[in-house]
Design an enzyme around this catalytic site. Structure first.
Site, mmCIF file in Angstrom:
data_model
loop_
_atom_site.group_PDB
_atom_site.id
_atom_site.type_symbol
_atom_site.label_atom_id
_atom_site.label_comp_id
_atom_site.label_asym_id
_atom_site.label_seq_id
_atom_site.Cartn_x
_atom_site.Cartn_y
_atom_site.Cartn_z
ATOM 1 N N TYR A 68 0.855 -1.194 0.000
ATOM 2 C CA TYR A 68 0.000 0.000 0.000
ATOM 3 C C TYR A 68 0.880 1.229 0.000
ATOM 4 O O TYR A 68 1.852 1.303 0.768
ATOM 5 C CB TYR A 68 -0.908 0.022 1.243
ATOM 6 C CG TYR A 68 -2.352 0.208 0.842
ATOM 7 C CD1 TYR A 68 -2.745 1.385 0.220
ATOM 8 C CD2 TYR A 68 -3.291 -0.787 1.028
ATOM 9 C CE1 TYR A 68 -4.058 1.561 -0.205
ATOM 10 C CE2 TYR A 68 -4.604 -0.626 0.619
ATOM 11 C CZ TYR A 68 -4.979 0.549 -0.009
ATOM 12 O OH TYR A 68 -6.264 0.705 -0.424
ATOM 13 N N GLU A 70 -0.207 5.074 -0.418
ATOM 14 C CA GLU A 70 -0.936 6.326 -0.704
ATOM 15 C C GLU A 70 0.035 7.489 -0.607
ATOM 16 O O GLU A 70 0.864 7.535 0.316
ATOM 17 C CB GLU A 70 -2.033 6.546 0.338
ATOM 18 C CG GLU A 70 -3.298 5.792 0.039
ATOM 19 C CD GLU A 70 -4.369 6.061 1.093
ATOM 20 O OE1 GLU A 70 -5.457 5.528 0.950
ATOM 21 O OE2 GLU A 70 -4.082 6.797 2.063
ATOM 22 N N ASP A 214 -4.498 14.647 -25.343
ATOM 23 C CA ASP A 214 -4.753 13.270 -24.920
ATOM 24 C C ASP A 214 -4.051 12.363 -25.938
ATOM 25 O O ASP A 214 -4.620 12.004 -26.969
ATOM 26 C CB ASP A 214 -6.262 12.998 -24.870
ATOM 27 C CG ASP A 214 -6.550 11.613 -24.321
ATOM 28 O OD1 ASP A 214 -5.587 10.853 -24.091
ATOM 29 O OD2 ASP A 214 -7.738 11.288 -24.119
ATOM 30 N N THR A 240 -1.916 6.791 -22.101
ATOM 31 C CA THR A 240 -1.913 5.443 -21.543
ATOM 32 C C THR A 240 -0.493 4.908 -21.670
ATOM 33 O O THR A 240 0.286 5.376 -22.511
ATOM 34 C CB THR A 240 -2.869 4.493 -22.295
ATOM 35 O OG1 THR A 240 -2.585 4.565 -23.690
ATOM 36 C CG2 THR A 240 -4.319 4.860 -22.049
ATOM 37 N N LYS A 243 -0.851 0.249 -25.212
ATOM 38 C CA LYS A 243 -0.863 0.617 -26.640
ATOM 39 C C LYS A 243 0.558 0.549 -27.214
ATOM 40 O O LYS A 243 1.341 -0.299 -26.798
ATOM 41 C CB LYS A 243 -1.508 1.988 -26.861
ATOM 42 C CG LYS A 243 -2.939 2.087 -26.277
ATOM 43 C CD LYS A 243 -3.673 3.267 -26.820
ATOM 44 C CE LYS A 243 -5.097 3.369 -26.379
ATOM 45 N NZ LYS A 243 -5.333 3.546 -24.945
ATOM 46 N N ARG A 249 -1.040 -1.957 -18.534
ATOM 47 C CA ARG A 249 -2.251 -1.136 -18.654
ATOM 48 C C ARG A 249 -2.190 -0.060 -17.577
ATOM 49 O O ARG A 249 -2.003 -0.364 -16.398
ATOM 50 C CB ARG A 249 -3.505 -1.974 -18.416
ATOM 51 C CG ARG A 249 -3.611 -3.223 -19.240
ATOM 52 C CD ARG A 249 -5.029 -3.695 -19.312
ATOM 53 N NE ARG A 249 -5.789 -2.765 -20.091
ATOM 54 C CZ ARG A 249 -5.743 -2.695 -21.425
ATOM 55 N NH1 ARG A 249 -4.992 -3.509 -22.120
ATOM 56 N NH2 ARG A 249 -6.456 -1.799 -22.071
HETATM 57 C C1 LIG Z 1 -7.569 9.079 -26.680
HETATM 58 C C2 LIG Z 1 -7.829 8.178 -25.528
HETATM 59 N N1 LIG Z 1 -8.048 8.707 -24.312
HETATM 60 C C3 LIG Z 1 -8.283 7.943 -23.243
HETATM 61 C C4 LIG Z 1 -8.309 6.568 -23.343
HETATM 62 C C5 LIG Z 1 -8.674 5.772 -22.116
HETATM 63 O O1 LIG Z 1 -7.754 4.832 -21.719
HETATM 64 P P1 LIG Z 1 -8.211 3.662 -20.706
HETATM 65 O O2 LIG Z 1 -8.973 2.672 -21.516
HETATM 66 O O3 LIG Z 1 -6.914 3.154 -20.175
HETATM 67 O O4 LIG Z 1 -9.061 4.305 -19.649
HETATM 68 C C6 LIG Z 1 -8.100 5.971 -24.572
HETATM 69 C C7 LIG Z 1 -8.149 4.495 -24.705
HETATM 70 O O5 LIG Z 1 -8.195 3.921 -25.742
HETATM 71 C C8 LIG Z 1 -7.848 6.787 -25.697
HETATM 72 O O6 LIG Z 1 -7.635 6.259 -26.909
#
Ligand SMILES: Cc1ncc(COP(=O)(O)O)c(C=O)c1O
Length: 420
Positions: A68, A70, A214, A240, A243, A249
């Protein structure tokens, strides 16, 4: 009909730890080993998937899962965190060096958690956000009414040009001037080209908005120098770590030092509890791997493979969105072959080629979305991509006997390139 594969008699050496599972819990072992076999027996063409290394899997399956923690390194709410603190510091140092960022938060449990924390750091409920519409490839966290984002913020969607399928920056600027958003989001789940981050920065600056990139999809390409980086332009970059990046993950956030404290507090304690230290150690391993020349070669090969596959699909009659790709992903309309996206996904799955459907900008029905990250990790190259395109055409253009034949060829191809 999806393909299911029975558990193999022999466990690959790289996954030797699964032997314990087989001995202790045969019921779950059957699922885990069956899935391991399915991944090795089919072509994994889901654009968001990849094969992590045995070292990443080892960190994930390590006793760090017991801890743990935090808080942040040096400031935890639990005792005994000295060693996991070291793991998190290494992950942070590797992420900032890899992406040239001032600050990294490696705790988000997923890409969605990273985006949630970015919004929490920069926005108040009810604020206006300009982001790619879901019909054009925006993610659920970009304003879906089924997601917290659409419920708590006022999203204004932008799309792509109806003719070219490309981002229309004039249109995005007009929307920004009209709606004065607090944040502009760039990034998508299915746009096969690179956003122009400098232009997005100008648009955000003109209306005094934050720019949130993003970059969940291209982050591995960015790490390998095969895609432009949003880091110099965006206030906050969310991603992420799975990918193309080929880690566990999970999610991460990069930002300038002026936003570091706000981002950290938005992750913990605002939106998350204890950090998952096994995953953070696995992220560190993946960042280490991604900093190598070998990974840069991989990232460029992912794009080269996607280009060959896109060309092959066009030759087979698919309508490839934007006429090709600059990334690892391809979206295409199979309608010219007489099938819609859902039917195509089902027939291709029956032939052992696994991918997603996706929204088609301005199209009727759904298209298909696929990517080359996993098959490139397996070591496949342009010759295999060209063949896969032909197998797509055969699987969609013929009867069930031919699907069986395609399935056999796919199995042979996949087995020549074992992921582990
Ligand atoms: C552009 C984008 N943002 C956010 C996410 C969210 O990722 P997660 O599935 O790990 O929550 C994805 C996942 O495919 C994504 O392609």
């Amino acid at each position: 009909m999806p393909v299911s594969t029975p558990a193999p008699a022999r466990i690959p050496d790289a996954l030797a730890g699964l032997d314990v599972l087989r001995r202790q819990d045969p019921e779950i072992a059957e699922v885990v080993l069956g899935e391991t076999a399915r991944q090795a027996d089919c072509l994994q063409l889901i654009a968001a998937e990849n094969f992590t290394s045995p070292a990443v899997l080892a960190a994930l399956g390590s006793p760090l899962a017991n801890k743990y923690a935090e808080g942040y390194p040096g400031a935890r709410h639990h005792g005994g965190c000295e060693l996991v603190d070291a793991a998190e510091r290494i992950a942070i140092d590797r992420a900032t060096a890899l992406f040239g960022a001032d600050h990294a938060n490696v705790q988000p449990h997923s890409g969605s958690s990273a985006v949630l924390a970015a919004y929490a750091a920069l926005l108040r409920p009810g604020d206006t956000v300009l982001a790619m519409g879901l019909a054009f490839g925006g993610h659920l966290t970009h304003g879906s009414p089924a997601n917290f984002s659409g419920r708590w913020f006022t999203f204004v969607p932008y799309g792509v040009d109806a003719e070219s399928g490309l981002l229309d920056y004039e249109h995005i600027l007009r929307l920004a001037r009209e709606h004065r958003p607090k944040a502009v989001v760039c990034g998508s789940i299915s746009y096969p080209r690179h956003p122009d981050y400098a232009v997005f920065r100008e648009i955000a600056d003109e209306v005094g908005a934050y720019l949130i990139a993003d970059a969940a999809h291209p982050m591995g390409l960015i790490a390998g120098g095969a895609a432009p980086s949003p880091v110099p332009h965006a206030d906050v970059v969310c991603a992420t770590t799975h990918k193309v990046l080929r880690g566990p993950r999970g999610g991460m956030i990069l930002c300038g030092s002026h936003l570091a404290e706000r981002i950290d507090r938005a992750v913990f304690p605002f939106t998350q509890g204890g950090a998952q230290m096994h995953t953070i150690a696995a992220k560190a391993v993946a960042f280490g791997e991604a900093a190598t020349a070998r990974f840069a070669g991989y990232a460029h090969q992912v794009v080269a493979n996607a280009r060959v596959l896109a060309e092959g699909l066009e030759a087979e009659g698919f309508a490839v969105t934007t006429g090709g790709t600059d990334t690892h992903l391809i979206t295409a309309d199979p309608a010219p072959l007489g099938v819609d996206g859902r039917t195509a996904r089902g027939r291709l799955a029956a032939a052992g080629m696994v991918l997603d459907t996706c929204a088609l900008p301005y199209g009727d029905g759904r298209g298909i979305r696929l990517g080359t990250a996993a098959v490139t990790t397996q070591g496949m190259g342009p010759a295999e991509m060209a063949r896969i395109a032909v197998l797509f055409g055969t699987a969609l253009g013929t009867g069930s006997d031919d699907i069986h034949r395609v399935r056999e060829e796919v199995r042979d191809l996949a087995r020549r390139f074992p992921p582990y």
